[in-house]
Design a protein around this motif. Structure first.
Motif, PDB file in Angstrom:
ATOM      1  N   VAL A  87      70.287  17.058  28.625  1.00  0.00           N
ATOM      2  CA  VAL A  87      71.692  16.845  28.301  1.00  0.00           C
ATOM      3  C   VAL A  87      71.793  16.348  26.862  1.00  0.00           C
ATOM      4  O   VAL A  87      70.784  16.078  26.216  1.00  0.00           O
ATOM      5  CB  VAL A  87      72.346  15.839  29.263  1.00  0.00           C
ATOM      6  CG1 VAL A  87      72.446  16.423  30.667  1.00  0.00           C
ATOM      7  CG2 VAL A  87      71.585  14.516  29.272  1.00  0.00           C
ATOM      8  N   GLU A  88      73.014  16.232  26.363  1.00  0.00           N
ATOM      9  CA  GLU A  88      73.230  15.785  24.987  1.00  0.00           C
ATOM     10  C   GLU A  88      72.577  14.431  24.732  1.00  0.00           C
ATOM     11  O   GLU A  88      72.454  13.614  25.637  1.00  0.00           O
ATOM     12  CB  GLU A  88      74.733  15.703  24.687  1.00  0.00           C
ATOM     13  CG  GLU A  88      75.415  17.055  24.591  1.00  0.00           C
ATOM     14  CD  GLU A  88      76.878  16.921  24.221  1.00  0.00           C
ATOM     15  OE1 GLU A  88      77.266  15.876  23.650  1.00  0.00           O
ATOM     16  OE2 GLU A  88      77.644  17.850  24.536  1.00  0.00           O
ATOM     17  N   HIS A  89      72.186  14.221  23.495  1.00  0.00           N
ATOM     18  CA  HIS A  89      71.545  12.990  23.033  1.00  0.00           C
ATOM     19  C   HIS A  89      70.103  12.846  23.527  1.00  0.00           C
ATOM     20  O   HIS A  89      69.506  11.794  23.348  1.00  0.00           O
ATOM     21  CB  HIS A  89      72.357  11.751  23.427  1.00  0.00           C
ATOM     22  CG  HIS A  89      73.807  11.839  23.049  1.00  0.00           C
ATOM     23  ND1 HIS A  89      74.228  11.949  21.736  1.00  0.00           N
ATOM     24  CD2 HIS A  89      74.937  11.858  23.812  1.00  0.00           C
ATOM     25  CE1 HIS A  89      75.555  12.023  21.703  1.00  0.00           C
ATOM     26  NE2 HIS A  89      76.006  11.973  22.947  1.00  0.00           N
ATOM     27  N   SER A 101      70.636  22.529  26.419  1.00  0.00           N
ATOM     28  CA  SER A 101      71.462  21.429  26.904  1.00  0.00           C
ATOM     29  C   SER A 101      72.461  21.961  27.927  1.00  0.00           C
ATOM     30  O   SER A 101      73.064  23.022  27.729  1.00  0.00           O
ATOM     31  CB  SER A 101      72.209  20.772  25.747  1.00  0.00           C
ATOM     32  OG  SER A 101      73.096  19.780  26.227  1.00  0.00           O
ATOM     33  N   ASP A 104      76.853  16.942  28.956  1.00  0.00           N
ATOM     34  CA  ASP A 104      76.587  15.535  28.747  1.00  0.00           C
ATOM     35  C   ASP A 104      76.175  14.928  30.075  1.00  0.00           C
ATOM     36  O   ASP A 104      76.401  15.509  31.144  1.00  0.00           O
ATOM     37  CB  ASP A 104      77.840  14.833  28.217  1.00  0.00           C
ATOM     38  CG  ASP A 104      77.526  13.540  27.480  1.00  0.00           C
ATOM     39  OD1 ASP A 104      76.356  13.100  27.566  1.00  0.00           O
ATOM     40  OD2 ASP A 104      78.421  12.982  26.838  1.00  0.00           O
ATOM     41  N   TYR A 105      75.568  13.719  30.014  1.00  0.00           N
ATOM     42  CA  TYR A 105      75.107  13.098  31.249  1.00  0.00           C
ATOM     43  C   TYR A 105      76.244  12.848  32.225  1.00  0.00           C
ATOM     44  O   TYR A 105      76.044  12.863  33.444  1.00  0.00           O
ATOM     45  CB  TYR A 105      74.375  11.784  30.941  1.00  0.00           C
ATOM     46  CG  TYR A 105      75.279  10.662  30.481  1.00  0.00           C
ATOM     47  CD1 TYR A 105      75.889   9.823  31.397  1.00  0.00           C
ATOM     48  CD2 TYR A 105      75.517  10.444  29.128  1.00  0.00           C
ATOM     49  CE1 TYR A 105      76.733   8.792  30.975  1.00  0.00           C
ATOM     50  CE2 TYR A 105      76.340   9.428  28.700  1.00  0.00           C
ATOM     51  CZ  TYR A 105      76.956   8.599  29.625  1.00  0.00           C
ATOM     52  OH  TYR A 105      77.777   7.593  29.204  1.00  0.00           O
TER      53      TYR A 105
END
Length: 322
Positions: A87-89, A101, A104-105
């Motif tokens: 996921v992002e980051h 990706s 997001d989480y």
């Protein structure tokens, strides 16, 4: 003594055929036993942080890690080459940046994730949307929930993920390195002169952590006293008045990246300068540490704890190390 009729029928050829039949049966039984043992050895089971047993028919070869911390843990456990979705980051280790990706989480692109056909999904207990993880389970995907809240739980997560991925030796070695490092840190700092600490997680709303949080446990290992340790919420919301009343010796917050400071963390600490009577401000004990080292429950937490202990020790000695 064999009767004549049996003797006539039990020719050498018939005896050889009988022996071959018996031998083939024995081989078949042995092969079946070996196959059963192999299947048993290839099956992988582990208990996740929701105390659910998750079993795979074979070691995971396509892993989806649904938080940056889960990505780090998978790589540290020796399963990085098997990760197919993040996921992002998810920026550590650097190899993770090149992986697909799936959102997001806190909002997963389920279509993209399912399209990558993972055989193991590493979920975050309180971070990922529960409804989405339940959807994945309804599709017969193996979802392994993690949320380590102690240093031992971090080491355990490494071992369990390594077992599911078939990289047990790597996971055990990394888990022991982490355990030993944290134990040495605690032995070195925990009995030193107590220092009261306010750890700032966010600014608007103002948030900290209690003693059950992994960062709260690190503060204790470093000989610090978390001024909001007894708060009932893991991440309590506060106001300036609460911090002023607690009057900590040290204020510390996370910064992005490994640089000495960034605009955000500098601004957060600058905010407290308006209260010169507070001990942390008067003594110049306003510090930052790389946020990712502490907020992600991974082996890099050891680096974060070392940085935290070093800051508290500087406060004990009047910042003489600066």
């Amino acid at each position: 003594m064999l009767n004549k009729r049996f003797q006539r029928r039990f020719t050498p050829l018939a005896g050889a055929a009988l022996w071959l039949c018996l031998a083939n049966s024995a081989v078949a039984v042995a092969v079946a036993d070996i196959k059963a043992e192999t299947e048993a050895e290839s099956e992988r089971c582990a208990v996740d942080d929701l105390e659910r047993e998750v079993c795979l028919e074979a070691p995971a070869s396509r892993i989806a890690a649904l938080s940056p911390g889960a990505t780090e843990l998978a790589f540290a456990a020796g399963a990085g080459s098997n990760v197919v979705a993040v996921v992002e980051h998810s920026d550590y280790p650097p190899a993770a940046k090149a992986l697909p990706s799936v959102g997001d989480y806190n909002r997963i692109d389920l279509e993209a994730l399912v399209g990558l056909e993972p055989d193991l999904v590493i979920g975050w207990v309180t971070g990922n949307p529960d409804e989405q993880l339940k959807t994945l389970k309804s599709l017969d995907m193996a979802v392994f929930y993690i949320e380590p809240r102690t240093t031992e739980a971090v080491a355990s997560a490494l071992g369990r993920l390594a077992h599911l991925a078939g990289s047990d030796a790597v996971g055990r070695e990394e888990a022991e390195r982490f355990r030993d490092g944290m134990a040495e840190l605690k032995a070195r700092y925990s009995e030193r002169e107590p220092v009261s600490v306010f750890y700032q997680v966010w600014d608007a709303p103002l948030m900290s952590i209690n003693k059950e949080h992994l960062i709260g446990r690190a503060i204790e290992d470093c000989g610090g006293v978390n001024v909001f340790g007894d708060q009932p919420r893991l991440v309590p919301r506060l106001d300036d008045e609460a911090v002023l009343q607690a009057n900590p010796d040290v204020i510390i917050t996370g910064r992005s990246g490994d640089a000495d400071s960034d605009d955000k963390s500098s601004a957060w600490l600058a905010h407290w300068q308006q209260y010169p009577g507070m001990t942390a401000v008067a003594e110049g004990n306003l510090f930052t540490v790389p946020a990712d080292w502490l907020v992600r429950p991974t082996p890099r937490f050891l680096q974060g704890a070392e940085a935290l202990c070093e800051r508290l020790d500087r406060a004990r000695h009047g910042n003489e190390h600066e």
